[in-house]
Design a protein around this motif. Structure first.
Motif: not given
Length: 441
Positions: A369-375
């Motif tokens: 989910t942290s990568r979703v936020d980053q994207a």
């Protein structure tokens, strides 16, 4: 309930289901009771008609409705009982449905293929190595200036980059041909808007001149009567304007959100950052493309036709959006863009989806989910109001789901690459970002 599954061919299955007569009779009675509670029949108060009268009046309708309900209820039960995994909706054929007897039907459907992935360590990956040079930065700076150019009338001969306004008339063996005439046509010389011979033939001439240009049509030209032919174009050059680029002054820097006082160096630093961001995105896309193509090539998979049929309308609507066909009635889309146009692409997309799903399952890939936020942060940063963009995505589940799917796919690519040692391949920035562009000689 009796359930029997038979393989007809490939992924196709026939599931025969027998529902006991007692269950059918119970469902019919329940339907009749619903009719009885609201039926309005002559001579009876609403809901007070004898059950036998209700049976006579509504029996057949209740039985048909009950059969439909039973099929809808028992199909998923039968699938679960048989342990099959259907791909797409079934086609149901009722084979026996007499009153007082068991209900029998056959469900025709395809199942998902069983996939066994080949060793992922066999992937061979070339990793692009790209340096953003001063020439790349300079090219972007000049493109920003060109985007805000002005045009000034020119009295001298036209040169590449100038904008010419002209009339022309083309003839082939002395005869005019369809599409060969233009009035007040504007051409940016050297932009390949028109055939090269015509654009090159204008260079060196000044406004007010009339002249003739021989124009060779390529062998693959769209008009059959002009393929490989050389036509003569009578040209009247009406006006020539040359582009004037704006100075890189405070006003220009402000337009491009360069901090006050940073000067041209600040603009160049901003351009470099933007190019490095595009470079990083381009490298990721190339790696991803290589990995997915090799995953597909190394793992041939039988594809359910039902999934292809589901994918084609999605591809068509994507094409409609790209082609700005919003004004075309929806019922005309399939006529203008038939299924055959998307068949191959749909097969590839479905196959990749199945393979990616198998990688997720076997490698236990879980969404970060942290990568979703980053994207989302990276995507929103390209807009003037990033917080509004992020709020917009978060308020629309379907868009956020698409972003999650993209991130999960990226995680799958990372998983596949993790066991591979890529070979470095040096590229220019232009080769990375424009791989289809012909090499400049």
């Amino acid at each position: 309930m009796e359930v029997k599954v038979e393989a007809s061919s490939g992924l196709r299955r026939e599931m025969r289901v027998v529902v006991p007569a007692e269950r059918v009779s119970k469902a019919v009675d329940e339907r009749l009771k619903r009719f009885a509670s609201r039926a309005k029949l002559p001579g009876f108060r609403p809901g007070k008609a004898p059950f036998k009268v209700i049976q006579q009046q509504y029996g057949e309708s209740a039985r048909l409705d009950a059969i439909s309900d039973i099929v809808n209820q028992t199909y998923p039960e039968a699938v679960n009982q048989a342990g099959v995994n259907p791909a797409g909706a079934p086609k149901i054929d009722i084979t026996a449905e007499k009153s007082g007897e068991a209900l029998e039907y056959v469900a025709h459907f395809e199942v998902y293929p069983e996939i066994s992935l080949n060793p992922l360590s066999q992937l061979k990956i070339e990793r692009p190595v790209v340096e953003v040079g001063e020439a790349d930065v300079e090219r972007l700076v000049q493109n920003l200036r060109k985007a805000r150019r002005t045009l000034e009338t020119k009295t001298g001969p036209a040169a590449k980059g100038d904008v010419a306004t002209l009339d022309f008339l083309g003839t082939l063996e002395g005869e005019a041909f369809q599409g060969g005439e233009g009035k007040d046509v504007t051409i940016e010389l050297g932009s390949s808007q028109f055939l090269p011979d015509l654009e090159n033939g204008i260079v060196g001439h000044a406004a007010g001149e009339q002249f003739s240009v021989d124009v060779a049509f390529p062998e693959d030209y769209r008009a059959e009567n002009l393929k490989g032919k050389t036509a003569q174009f009578a040209v009247t050059l009406k006006e020539v304007k040359e582009p004037v680029l704006p100075a890189i002054d405070e006003a220009f820097l402000k337009l491009h959100s360069v901090e006050e006082g940073a000067g041209e160096a600040g603009l160049r630093a901003k351009c470099r950052t933007a190019l490095e961001k595009e470079r990083d995105k381009g490298v990721r896309n190339q790696l991803k493309g290589q990995v997915l193509e090799q995953l597909l090539a190394a793992n041939p998979v039988e594809i359910p036709q039902a999934l292809i049929a589901q994918e084609i309308p999605r591809l068509r609507e994507e094409a409609v959006s790209r082609m700005n066909m919003a004004n075309v009635p929806k019922d005309k889309h399939a006529e203008l863009l038939p299924d055959a146009l998307f068949e191959q692409q749909a097969q590839k997309r479905v196959a990749l989806g199945l393979l990616i799903g198998e990688v997720i399952k076997t490698q236990k890939v879980q969404l970060d989910t942290s990568r979703v936020d980053q994207a989302l942060e990276e995507m929103a940063a390209d807009y003037e109001q990033p917080e509004q963009v992020k709020a917009y995505y978060r308020s629309r589940p379907e868009m956020l789901q698409g972003l999650r799917a993209m991130v999960l796919e990226d995680q799958v690519v990372d998983t596949l690459i993790s066991g591979v040692t890529p070979t470095d391949k040096t590229l220019s920035l232009d080769e990375l970002l424009n791989p289809q562009r012909p090499a400049q000689g």
